[in-house]
Design a protein around this motif. Structure first.
Motif, PDB file in Angstrom:
ATOM      1  N   GLY A  79       0.782  -1.230   0.000  1.00  0.00           N
ATOM      2  CA  GLY A  79       0.000   0.000   0.000  1.00  0.00           C
ATOM      3  C   GLY A  79       0.810   1.273   0.000  1.00  0.00           C
ATOM      4  N   ALA A  80       2.121   1.174   0.288  1.00  0.00           N
ATOM      5  CA  ALA A  80       2.956   2.372   0.353  1.00  0.00           C
ATOM      6  C   ALA A  80       4.417   1.955   0.258  1.00  0.00           C
ATOM      7  CB  ALA A  80       2.704   3.133   1.655  1.00  0.00           C
ATOM      8  N   GLY A  81       5.317   2.946   0.116  1.00  0.00           N
ATOM      9  CA  GLY A  81       6.744   2.676   0.067  1.00  0.00           C
ATOM     10  C   GLY A  81       7.182   2.124  -1.272  1.00  0.00           C
ATOM     11  N   SER A  98      -2.239  -1.574  -3.723  1.00  0.00           N
ATOM     12  CA  SER A  98      -3.078  -0.375  -3.683  1.00  0.00           C
ATOM     13  C   SER A  98      -2.282   0.920  -3.685  1.00  0.00           C
ATOM     14  CB  SER A  98      -3.988  -0.410  -2.445  1.00  0.00           C
ATOM     15  OG  SER A  98      -3.212  -0.437  -1.254  1.00  0.00           O
ATOM     16  N   GLY A  99      -0.965   0.855  -3.533  1.00  0.00           N
ATOM     17  CA  GLY A  99      -0.141   2.056  -3.526  1.00  0.00           C
ATOM     18  C   GLY A  99       1.331   1.699  -3.496  1.00  0.00           C
ATOM     19  N   GLY A 100       2.196   2.733  -3.568  1.00  0.00           N
ATOM     20  CA  GLY A 100       3.630   2.496  -3.573  1.00  0.00           C
ATOM     21  C   GLY A 100       4.134   2.115  -4.953  1.00  0.00           C
ATOM     22  N   ALA A 117      -5.096  -2.070  -7.486  1.00  0.00           N
ATOM     23  CA  ALA A 117      -6.026  -0.949  -7.369  1.00  0.00           C
ATOM     24  C   ALA A 117      -5.331   0.404  -7.382  1.00  0.00           C
ATOM     25  CB  ALA A 117      -6.846  -1.087  -6.087  1.00  0.00           C
ATOM     26  N   GLY A 118      -4.019   0.444  -7.217  1.00  0.00           N
ATOM     27  CA  GLY A 118      -3.289   1.705  -7.208  1.00  0.00           C
ATOM     28  C   GLY A 118      -1.799   1.462  -7.153  1.00  0.00           C
TER      29      GLY A 118
END
Length: 271
Positions: A79-81, A98-100, A117-118
């Motif tokens: 989701g991040a990083g 979802s992210g990163g 999703a992202g």
């Protein structure tokens, strides 16, 4: 602070589930706790410390040095990083991301970016079948983000794509954009048979005239549209391509008219 690095000690003897090795998955854990995380999938599963040498402290930026086709679910649920893999990976890399950002410097197996999703996935090598596609029984594939394959992709790339952008640099197999719901697929290089088959909406963008189209696609000539120029600028700004894909007046097919017929295939015209 140096990125946390996982250096592979030897080729694993079993398939591994590396979904725990993400910035979110190891957040707040000590090195000793990370080394005890289970990644093996056999009856006596291996742990991180059995397979990798750990170094560095920046848990928001991870590096896996040394890859394997047995590395499944790399970056899944991220989701991040950032996560960088120096080597090949197995199936379902970036699944439900979802992210990163996920960078894979090698090849990947089937279902790269499934359910994404992202965020952003970039693969420097070739991908297997079902890029950005759903697993069996799921109703939608990729739902957002950017997925870039610098090499070639297999069959069914973008199956049931709902949102986001998939870019493939050296061609793909059959049925690209199969059952597309929406979103955008960009392909430079040769495309296999029946691209866009049963697509409902969305855009397939090619650098050449597609071969072996379904007869349920209707030629629409070379419409004068601002979309091609805008999207070319987007692709260059995002570092996906280094030159325009479509040009000012691309050719167009509309379809698939066996379903809703609201999708489109745009291609760079030779004229």
């Amino acid at each position: 602070m140096k990125a946390m690095t996982f250096t592979l000690l030897s080729e694993p003897e079993e398939r591994l589930d590396l979904s725990v090795l993400t910035p979110t998955g190891i957040s707040g854990l000590s090195l000793a706790q990370i080394e005890r995380l289970r990644v093996g999938t056999s009856r006596k599963p291996a742990v991180v410390g059995d397979l990798f040498k750990l170094a560095g402290k920046d848990a928001e930026n991870l590096i896996v040095e040394g890859g394997s086709a047995r590395f499944d679910r790399v970056g899944a649920d991220m989701g991040a990083g950032s996560l960088r893999v120096v080597g090949n990976v197995g199936s379902q890399a970036g699944r439900k991301m979802s992210g990163g950002s996920l960078l894979i410097e090698g090849n990947a197996g089937d279902h790269l970016g499934s359910g994404m999703a992202g965020g952003r996935i970039e693969l420097t090598g070739n991908a297997g079948n079902h890029v950005a596609a759903p697993l069996a029984g799921e109703l939608a594939g990729m739902e957002g983000g950017v997925l870039i394959v610098r090499g070639r992709a297999g069959n069914y790339a973008g199956d049931r794509l709902r949102r986001g952008t998939v870019a493939i640099g050296k061609g793909c197999g059959d049925h690209a954009g199969y059952r597309m719901i929406a979103g955008t697929i960009v392909v430079t290089g040769k495309v296999g048979a029946m691209p866009g088959y049963l697509m409902k909406r969305g855009s397939l963008l090619f650098d050449r005239h597609p071969e072996a189209l379904s007869p349920t696609f209707i030629p629409c000539g070379r419409p004068d549209t601002a979309f091609s120029g805008l999207f070319d600028r987007y692709l260059i700004a995002e570092g996906i391509l280094d030159r325009p894909l479509l040009g000012n007046r691309p050719g167009k097919y509309a379809g698939d008219n066996s379903v809703s017929g609201k999708g489109e295939i745009l291609y760079r015209s030779a004229r």
